[in-house]
Enzyme design. Sequence first.
Site, PDB file in Angstrom:
ATOM      1  N   TYR A 265       0.821  -1.212   0.000  1.00  0.00           N
ATOM      2  CA  TYR A 265       0.000   0.000   0.000  1.00  0.00           C
ATOM      3  C   TYR A 265       0.858   1.266   0.000  1.00  0.00           C
ATOM      4  O   TYR A 265       0.438   2.294  -0.529  1.00  0.00           O
ATOM      5  CB  TYR A 265      -0.899   0.025   1.237  1.00  0.00           C
ATOM      6  CG  TYR A 265      -2.248  -0.623   1.054  1.00  0.00           C
ATOM      7  CD1 TYR A 265      -2.359  -1.970   0.733  1.00  0.00           C
ATOM      8  CD2 TYR A 265      -3.415   0.109   1.224  1.00  0.00           C
ATOM      9  CE1 TYR A 265      -3.598  -2.567   0.587  1.00  0.00           C
ATOM     10  CE2 TYR A 265      -4.663  -0.478   1.082  1.00  0.00           C
ATOM     11  CZ  TYR A 265      -4.745  -1.820   0.764  1.00  0.00           C
ATOM     12  OH  TYR A 265      -5.971  -2.395   0.614  1.00  0.00           O
TER      13      TYR A 265
ATOM     14  N   LYS B  94       3.077 -15.123   3.210  1.00  0.00           N
ATOM     15  CA  LYS B  94       3.331 -15.854   1.953  1.00  0.00           C
ATOM     16  C   LYS B  94       4.835 -16.112   1.923  1.00  0.00           C
ATOM     17  O   LYS B  94       5.535 -15.750   0.961  1.00  0.00           O
ATOM     18  CB  LYS B  94       2.830 -15.021   0.764  1.00  0.00           C
ATOM     19  CG  LYS B  94       2.782 -15.766  -0.563  1.00  0.00           C
ATOM     20  CD  LYS B  94       1.726 -16.847  -0.644  1.00  0.00           C
ATOM     21  CE  LYS B  94       1.851 -17.615  -1.957  1.00  0.00           C
ATOM     22  NZ  LYS B  94       0.962 -18.790  -2.017  1.00  0.00           N
TER      23      LYS B  94
ATOM     24  N   ASP C  51      -3.040 -18.189   0.996  1.00  0.00           N
ATOM     25  CA  ASP C  51      -4.003 -18.948   0.184  1.00  0.00           C
ATOM     26  C   ASP C  51      -4.691 -20.021   1.040  1.00  0.00           C
ATOM     27  O   ASP C  51      -5.917 -20.188   1.001  1.00  0.00           O
ATOM     28  CB  ASP C  51      -3.341 -19.552  -1.061  1.00  0.00           C
ATOM     29  CG  ASP C  51      -2.042 -20.292  -0.764  1.00  0.00           C
ATOM     30  OD1 ASP C  51      -1.541 -20.206   0.378  1.00  0.00           O
ATOM     31  OD2 ASP C  51      -1.523 -20.973  -1.669  1.00  0.00           O
TER      32      ASP C  51
ATOM     33  N   ASP D  85      -6.602  -6.791   4.095  1.00  0.00           N
ATOM     34  CA  ASP D  85      -7.698  -6.163   3.355  1.00  0.00           C
ATOM     35  C   ASP D  85      -8.604  -7.242   2.770  1.00  0.00           C
ATOM     36  O   ASP D  85      -9.830  -7.205   2.921  1.00  0.00           O
ATOM     37  CB  ASP D  85      -7.112  -5.298   2.230  1.00  0.00           C
ATOM     38  CG  ASP D  85      -8.191  -4.641   1.387  1.00  0.00           C
ATOM     39  OD1 ASP D  85      -9.163  -4.125   1.976  1.00  0.00           O
ATOM     40  OD2 ASP D  85      -8.070  -4.654   0.144  1.00  0.00           O
TER      41      ASP D  85
ATOM     42  N   ASP E 163     -12.552  -8.840   4.364  1.00  0.00           N
ATOM     43  CA  ASP E 163     -13.829  -8.833   3.635  1.00  0.00           C
ATOM     44  C   ASP E 163     -14.422 -10.246   3.599  1.00  0.00           C
ATOM     45  O   ASP E 163     -15.631 -10.431   3.768  1.00  0.00           O
ATOM     46  CB  ASP E 163     -13.647  -8.349   2.183  1.00  0.00           C
ATOM     47  CG  ASP E 163     -13.917  -6.858   2.026  1.00  0.00           C
ATOM     48  OD1 ASP E 163     -13.673  -6.116   3.002  1.00  0.00           O
ATOM     49  OD2 ASP E 163     -14.355  -6.434   0.944  1.00  0.00           O
TER      50      ASP E 163
HETATM   51  C1  IPM Z   1     -10.561  -1.058   3.582  1.00  0.00           C
HETATM   52  C2  IPM Z   1     -10.762  -0.485   2.208  1.00  0.00           C
HETATM   53  C3  IPM Z   1      -9.622   0.464   1.897  1.00  0.00           C
HETATM   54  C4  IPM Z   1      -8.339  -0.336   1.883  1.00  0.00           C
HETATM   55  C5  IPM Z   1      -9.802   1.255   0.585  1.00  0.00           C
HETATM   56  C6  IPM Z   1     -11.093   2.039   0.580  1.00  0.00           C
HETATM   57  C7  IPM Z   1      -8.647   2.171   0.313  1.00  0.00           C
HETATM   58  O1  IPM Z   1     -10.914  -1.488   1.272  1.00  0.00           O
HETATM   59  O2  IPM Z   1     -10.454  -0.288   4.556  1.00  0.00           O
HETATM   60  O3  IPM Z   1     -10.499  -2.279   3.700  1.00  0.00           O
HETATM   61  O4  IPM Z   1      -7.994  -0.960   0.866  1.00  0.00           O
HETATM   62  O5  IPM Z   1      -7.660  -0.350   2.910  1.00  0.00           O
HETATM   63 MG    MG Z   2     -11.052  -3.444   2.114  1.00  0.00          MG
END
Ligand code: IPM
Ligand code: MG
Length: 357
Positions: A138, A189, A221, A245, A249
């Site tokens: 990042y 990884k 993975d 990240d 999710d």
């Molecule tokens: C998160 C989001 C952010 C990230 C984006 C919006 C930049 O996906 O907070 O998980 O990738 O960190």
């Molecule tokens: Mg995210």
Amino acid sequence: MKIAVMPGDGIGPEVTAEAVRVLKAVLGPGQAMELVEAPIGQAGIDSAGDPLPDATLEAGRRADAILFGSAGMPGDEAIPFAMRPGASLLRLRKHLGLFANFRPAFLFPELLGASTLKPEVVEGLDLMILRELTGDVYFGEPRGHGINARGEREAFNTMRYSEPEIERIAHVAFRTARMRQRRLCSVDKANVLEVMQLWREVVTRVGAEYPDVELTHLFVDAAAMQLMRAPKQFDVIVTGNIFGDILSDAAAMLTGSIGMLPSASMASGTMGLYEPVHGTAPDIAGKNLANPLAAILSMAMMLRHSFDLPDAAGRVERAVRRVLADGLRTGDIFQPGCERVGTREMGEAVVAALAKG
Ligand code: IPM
Ligand code: MG
């Protein structure tokens, strides 16, 4: 209590307004509280020509905690980084040193049927993903666009971690595991990437200082697969920025809706930014459809972690449980037989539930 409120874009303002409403209700008029609202994202561009206006950054610096909604606009990625609404959050994280991102994935028993996974796989799920938030690909340099030796366009980013960055997040991870079930899984990884070999080596070394915590390692993975196959095997997962990240999710979806999940991004000490995991959801913005519970639960995390008010935090969390038990649902968690409500009605219901203890 000095709190910077940054509602941002999309559904951010709607859900943040409900979090503030519940905050005022749980603390009551006796609590001295200074709320400073500051624009960020597209809202920052509209008001000050910058997605992260100087005044907003300054408000964040001076605050004990930040309540954040969401930032970003559709088509964001085509805009240069410095002017991109969604990137304002990345800049804020970096400027304020918010390196430790806590993303709990907790299944409310009332929402068992909302998960796409079988009930027996997710029932009782309670795991914490700790994502390193200010390093990795990042922020790694060099990054950019160029023309290679063959005259072709190319673009590149750099995955980088220094030893102190890994040590710092590893200590937070082991201390977090100590307050839970004392099991930590580090995700990397290391079979492919040098930076992840260093990650594994440093996490293992730090682990020697926490002999009471069981440390395991998984490649990312395999971790993704295990999260779907048997998520209850995990207590705390610690991982780098980009893997965190993605995995967070995925973990969010185990609970039925990303609309339920809070997060805390902490600097060293008690300063933190509290944010629902869900993002801007532009398709439902401004329609009173968004689920405010993630923002409300993020506010509860703020009470606990920045202001050391575990009782007030617990009251908010119990109030959320109660409205769910009463059958109130926004569209994202709707199940037949429940009562469909909007963003404001959900916030009002949480306030009403607070009064019942
Ligand atoms: C998160 C989001 C952010 C990230 C984006 C919006 C930049 O996906 O907070 O998980 O990738 O960190
Ligand atoms: Mg995210």
